[in-house]
Scaffold this motif. Structure first.
Motif, mmCIF file in Angstrom:
data_model
loop_
_atom_site.group_PDB
_atom_site.id
_atom_site.type_symbol
_atom_site.label_atom_id
_atom_site.label_comp_id
_atom_site.label_asym_id
_atom_site.label_seq_id
_atom_site.Cartn_x
_atom_site.Cartn_y
_atom_site.Cartn_z
ATOM 1 N N VAL A 12 84.662 59.081 38.558
ATOM 2 C CA VAL A 12 85.821 59.308 37.691
ATOM 3 C C VAL A 12 85.723 60.716 37.098
ATOM 4 C CG1 VAL A 12 87.035 58.555 35.616
ATOM 5 C CG2 VAL A 12 85.956 56.864 37.109
ATOM 6 N N PRO A 13 86.772 61.535 37.259
ATOM 7 C CA PRO A 13 86.717 62.894 36.713
ATOM 8 C C PRO A 13 86.547 62.882 35.194
ATOM 9 C CG PRO A 13 88.591 62.630 38.196
ATOM 10 C CD PRO A 13 88.036 61.267 37.946
ATOM 11 N N THR A 14 85.670 63.720 34.713
ATOM 12 C CA THR A 14 85.459 63.840 33.273
ATOM 13 C C THR A 14 86.525 64.765 32.686
ATOM 14 O OG1 THR A 14 84.051 65.789 33.478
ATOM 15 C CG2 THR A 14 82.973 63.623 33.640
ATOM 16 N N PRO A 15 86.690 64.770 31.367
ATOM 17 C CA PRO A 15 87.619 65.728 30.744
ATOM 18 C C PRO A 15 87.294 67.173 31.125
ATOM 19 C CG PRO A 15 87.038 64.038 29.163
ATOM 20 C CD PRO A 15 86.170 63.813 30.373
ATOM 21 N N ALA A 16 86.014 67.492 31.259
ATOM 22 C CA ALA A 16 85.623 68.849 31.660
ATOM 23 C C ALA A 16 86.079 69.146 33.082
ATOM 24 C CB ALA A 16 84.110 69.021 31.546
ATOM 25 N N ASP A 17 85.959 68.156 33.978
ATOM 26 C CA ASP A 17 86.435 68.312 35.363
ATOM 27 C C ASP A 17 87.943 68.573 35.388
ATOM 28 O OD1 ASP A 17 83.894 67.805 36.397
ATOM 29 O OD2 ASP A 17 84.270 65.652 36.587
ATOM 30 N N LYS A 18 88.677 67.811 34.572
ATOM 31 C CA LYS A 18 90.133 67.965 34.520
ATOM 32 C C LYS A 18 90.521 69.345 34.002
ATOM 33 C CE LYS A 18 91.034 63.033 33.861
ATOM 34 N NZ LYS A 18 91.541 61.997 32.921
ATOM 35 N N LEU A 19 89.765 69.836 33.019
ATOM 36 C CA LEU A 19 90.048 71.168 32.480
ATOM 37 C C LEU A 19 89.819 72.234 33.538
ATOM 38 C CD1 LEU A 19 90.732 73.139 30.221
ATOM 39 C CD2 LEU A 19 88.339 73.009 29.473
ATOM 40 N N LEU A 20 88.720 72.133 34.264
ATOM 41 C CA LEU A 20 88.435 73.111 35.321
ATOM 42 C C LEU A 20 89.514 73.084 36.393
ATOM 43 C CD1 LEU A 20 84.554 72.688 35.695
ATOM 44 C CD2 LEU A 20 85.787 74.658 34.761
ATOM 45 N N ARG A 21 89.996 71.891 36.718
ATOM 46 C CA ARG A 21 91.068 71.767 37.708
ATOM 47 C C ARG A 21 92.349 72.426 37.190
ATOM 48 N NH1 ARG A 21 93.078 72.047 42.564
ATOM 49 N NH2 ARG A 21 94.756 70.582 42.986
ATOM 50 N N SER A 22 92.666 72.216 35.913
ATOM 51 C CA SER A 22 93.853 72.830 35.326
ATOM 52 C C SER A 22 93.752 74.347 35.328
ATOM 53 C CB SER A 22 94.050 72.331 33.884
ATOM 54 O OG SER A 22 94.366 70.961 33.876
ATOM 55 N N ASN A 75 82.835 71.938 23.138
ATOM 56 C CA ASN A 75 82.664 70.584 22.627
ATOM 57 C C ASN A 75 83.891 69.755 23.024
ATOM 58 O OD1 ASN A 75 84.774 70.885 20.646
ATOM 59 N ND2 ASN A 75 83.333 72.018 19.352
ATOM 60 N N PRO A 76 83.833 68.427 22.862
ATOM 61 C CA PRO A 76 84.948 67.583 23.318
ATOM 62 C C PRO A 76 86.314 67.961 22.737
ATOM 63 C CG PRO A 76 83.029 66.225 22.878
ATOM 64 C CD PRO A 76 82.681 67.613 22.413
ATOM 65 N N SER A 77 86.347 68.339 21.455
ATOM 66 C CA SER A 77 87.644 68.689 20.855
ATOM 67 C C SER A 77 88.186 69.986 21.445
ATOM 68 C CB SER A 77 87.525 68.812 19.338
ATOM 69 O OG SER A 77 86.646 69.860 18.982
ATOM 70 N N GLN A 78 87.304 70.945 21.781
ATOM 71 C CA GLN A 78 87.745 72.179 22.429
ATOM 72 C C GLN A 78 88.279 71.890 23.824
ATOM 73 O OE1 GLN A 78 83.971 74.327 21.838
ATOM 74 N NE2 GLN A 78 85.145 75.971 20.845
ATOM 75 N N ILE A 79 87.610 71.008 24.534
ATOM 76 C CA ILE A 79 88.071 70.643 25.878
ATOM 77 C C ILE A 79 89.462 70.035 25.810
ATOM 78 C CG2 ILE A 79 87.698 69.042 27.808
ATOM 79 C CD1 ILE A 79 84.689 69.514 27.453
ATOM 80 N N LYS A 84 95.330 70.806 26.720
ATOM 81 C CA LYS A 84 96.728 70.810 26.280
ATOM 82 C C LYS A 84 97.369 72.173 26.513
ATOM 83 C CE LYS A 84 96.406 67.221 22.721
ATOM 84 N NZ LYS A 84 96.486 66.943 21.261
ATOM 85 N N VAL A 85 96.617 73.249 26.226
ATOM 86 C CA VAL A 85 97.137 74.609 26.402
ATOM 87 C C VAL A 85 97.511 74.860 27.857
ATOM 88 C CG1 VAL A 85 96.510 77.065 26.381
ATOM 89 C CG2 VAL A 85 95.948 75.610 24.418
ATOM 90 N N PHE A 86 96.588 74.541 28.771
ATOM 91 C CA PHE A 86 96.831 74.818 30.192
ATOM 92 C C PHE A 86 97.840 73.844 30.794
ATOM 93 C CE2 PHE A 86 92.705 76.943 29.596
ATOM 94 C CZ PHE A 86 93.055 78.203 30.046
ATOM 95 N N THR A 87 97.833 72.594 30.353
ATOM 96 C CA THR A 87 98.820 71.634 30.842
ATOM 97 C C THR A 87 100.222 72.067 30.432
ATOM 98 O OG1 THR A 87 97.247 69.793 30.782
ATOM 99 C CG2 THR A 87 99.587 69.225 30.763
#
Length: 199
Positions: A12-22, A75-79, A84-87
């Motif tokens: 399952v992609p982590t929030p960090a994985d999703k951010l890198l993809r974005s 940290n998680p809140s920064q991720i 949100k910014v990139f989305t």
């Protein structure tokens, strides 16, 4: 008899994985905008203004990979924030060259209609870009919410064409609204410096 292969569950992609993809998708869009000659307008302008001074984010316009980030330092809140910014950029209609052209056509028509009673000058591409730069500005919004976008746009251009000083610009504003509060004076002063004299 051949043994059946047991497939494991997909990771399952982590929030960090999703951010890198974005960010990867953002870089692709930024490069397409650059190739189309519309880099730094509308959605990309807003994105770059947001991330340019953010220390976790590295930005280099001259590279194909313009935006990078070390997610291990977030940290998680920064991720969540950067996701949100990139989305927001990726989902914006003006993150594509077609979307920008469509926006400019609609904006020009709307501007012509709203300004037709005030000015008979032709609205150019630069006028449209200047208008949207103004509309996204907090000081413009403060004043425009009181007297309207078109009126403030006309007053800024009038101040430029007449080479008014800050006091002259404020006097023009006072014909439409009260500019005797600190917030109004600060907004008028900031707007004058940024868009009339271009500081």
């Amino acid at each position: 008899m051949a043994r059946k292969r047991i497939k494991g569950r997909a990771r399952v992609p982590t929030p960090a994985d999703k951010l890198l993809r974005s960010i990867e998708m953002t870089n692709r869009k930024l490069n397409r905008l650059e190739s189309a000659g519309v880099y730094g307008k509308y959605a990309s302008k807003k994105l770059l203004r947001t991330i340019r001074n953010e220390s976790p984010i590295k930005y280099n316009r001259g590279k194909r990979v313009k935006v990078t980030v070390n997610v291990k330092k977030l940290n998680p809140s920064q991720i969540r924030y950067y996701q949100k910014v990139f989305t927001s950029f990726l989902e914006s209609k003006t993150s594509t060259s077609i979307g920008i052209k469509d926006k400019e056509l609609k904006t020009r028509d709307k501007l012509k209609q709203s300004l037709s009673e005030i000015t008979d000058e032709d609205i150019t591409e630069q006028d449209v870009e200047d208008f949207y730069t103004l509309v996204e500005d907090n000081d413009f919004r403060y004043l425009a919410d009181k007297i309207g976008d078109s009126d403030i746009y006309i007053l800024v251009n009038e101040a430029k064409s007449r080479d008014l000083d800050e006091e002259g610009f404020t006097n023009m504003l006072e014909q439409y609204m009260t500019v005797n509060t600190k917030e109004a004076r600060d907004a008028a002063s900031n707007l004058y410096n940024k868009f009339v004299i271009g500081e």
